[in-house]
Design an enzyme around this catalytic site. Structure first.
Site, PDB file in Angstrom:
ATOM      1  N   ARG A  70      14.080   4.475   6.898  1.00  0.00           N
ATOM      2  CA  ARG A  70      13.956   3.717   5.709  1.00  0.00           C
ATOM      3  C   ARG A  70      14.945   3.828   4.956  1.00  0.00           C
ATOM      4  NH1 ARG A  70       8.069   3.259   5.084  1.00  0.00           N
ATOM      5  NH2 ARG A  70       8.835   1.060   4.185  1.00  0.00           N
ATOM      6  N   PRO A  77       0.741  -1.357  -0.019  1.00  0.00           N
ATOM      7  CA  PRO A  77      -0.071  -0.031   0.009  1.00  0.00           C
ATOM      8  C   PRO A  77       0.758   1.300   0.060  1.00  0.00           C
ATOM      9  CG  PRO A  77       0.035  -0.991   2.141  1.00  0.00           C
ATOM     10  CD  PRO A  77       1.019  -1.815   1.543  1.00  0.00           C
ATOM     11  N   LYS A 122      -2.877   7.890   2.133  1.00  0.00           N
ATOM     12  CA  LYS A 122      -2.974   6.391   2.376  1.00  0.00           C
ATOM     13  C   LYS A 122      -4.248   6.206   3.436  1.00  0.00           C
ATOM     14  CE  LYS A 122       2.323   6.273   2.067  1.00  0.00           C
ATOM     15  NZ  LYS A 122       3.525   6.075   2.800  1.00  0.00           N
TER      16      LYS A 122
END
Length: 269
Positions: A257, A2, A52
DNA sequence: CTGTTATGTGCAG
DNA sequence: TGCACCTAACAGA
């Protein structure tokens, strides 16, 4: 699965299946029983995607909130509806259709039935969503242009721009030759406009294809009659070798990340 | 079977 | 900054 494109696609697909018909709502897993009871038998009048996040506007006046997080997944059953897996947080089932349609939700970060105000509070924390017609790109550009934070962090910050995730971040920066650690304020207004415009086209392509494909066939030399596998669908994300220059792709931690980039085509300055 | 991984986020320290 | 949370597919022993 997603990033923003997934949520917009789900909202579109699910609206086609369940909108404006009475829905039986249950929580087989048991974690959402009270919320499910609030809207059981009611109708979803509108599906809304924002970054999202997905919102379901119910005929009862409630607004449902779903965020898939990293693991959330929807599964659609038509006709033969199986006994739900024990992990199904929410099942929506329409009995007035032929065939019967059931949609199961597993593993979401957020799944609740709230109010219009709850939705407003969530939306208030979000930056403009490139997939929405009401998005104001200037909000993104103004925020990024005055920030000392890395552009690679700003693109993941949902209050700066809503809907970008780790794959689109890397791909956007590669396409525009920008190093992930370059401060936002060191990006030109033109570059920020270009990042926005490309995010619109990349996300739209993602909705259309129902998957992330940022490359063109000619860029990667892929035959027109063969499907592009996931490993070939990006320029730098999860690649070993740069599609453009053939040099090694690197990763750098930005906003906790790993951000894939090409040190040659995305120099520091 | 166990361990690893993932396109995400929020909160504790 | 690190961890907790949520799930399932996949690789390897």
């Amino acid at each position: 699965m997603p990033e923003g494109h997934t949520i917009h696609r789900i909202a579109r697909d699910h609206a086609r299946l369940l909108q404006d018909r009475p829905v039986h709502v249950t929580s087989p897993q048991g974690r959402c029983v009270a919320d499910a009871a609030l809207v059981d038998g009611a109708m979803i009048e509108r599906y809304e995607a924002y970054g999202k996040h997905m919102f379901t506007w119910w005929s009862t006046g409630h607004v449902g909130h779903i965020h898939l997080g990293l693991f959330g997944k929807y599964r659609i059953h038509r006709g033969e509806v199986p006994t739900p897996r024990p992990t199904v947080r929410l099942r929506l089932e329409s009995a007035d259709t032929e065939p019967v349609i059931a949609i199961d939700l597993t593993g979401p970060t957020a799944c609740s039935i709230g109010t219009v105000d709850d939705r407003a509070a969530i939306v208030k924390r979000l930056g403009p969503d490139p997939l929405r017609s009401d998005a104001d790109p200037e909000r993104f550009i103004a925020r990024a242009a005055k920030s000392s934070k890395a552009i690679g962090a700003l693109l993941l910050d949902q209050s700066v721009i809503a809907g970008i995730g780790n794959v689109y971040r890397a791909e956007l920066l590669f396409v525009h030759g920008i190093h992930p650690q370059r401060p936002g304020r060191d990006c030109s207004t033109i570059e920020l406009h270009e990042l926005w415009d490309t995010s619109v086209s990349m996300l739209r392509a993602g909705v259309r294809a129902n998957r992330i494909v940022t490359v063109t066939r000619s860029d990667i030399g892929w035959p027109s009659n063969k499907a592009i596998p996931r490993s070939e669908a990006t320029y730098v994300y999860k690649r070993d070798v740069c599609v453009r220059c053939g040099g090694p792709v690197q990763t750098v931690e930005v906003a906790n990340r790993a951000c894939y980039f090409c040190p040659v085509d995305q120099p520091r300055r």
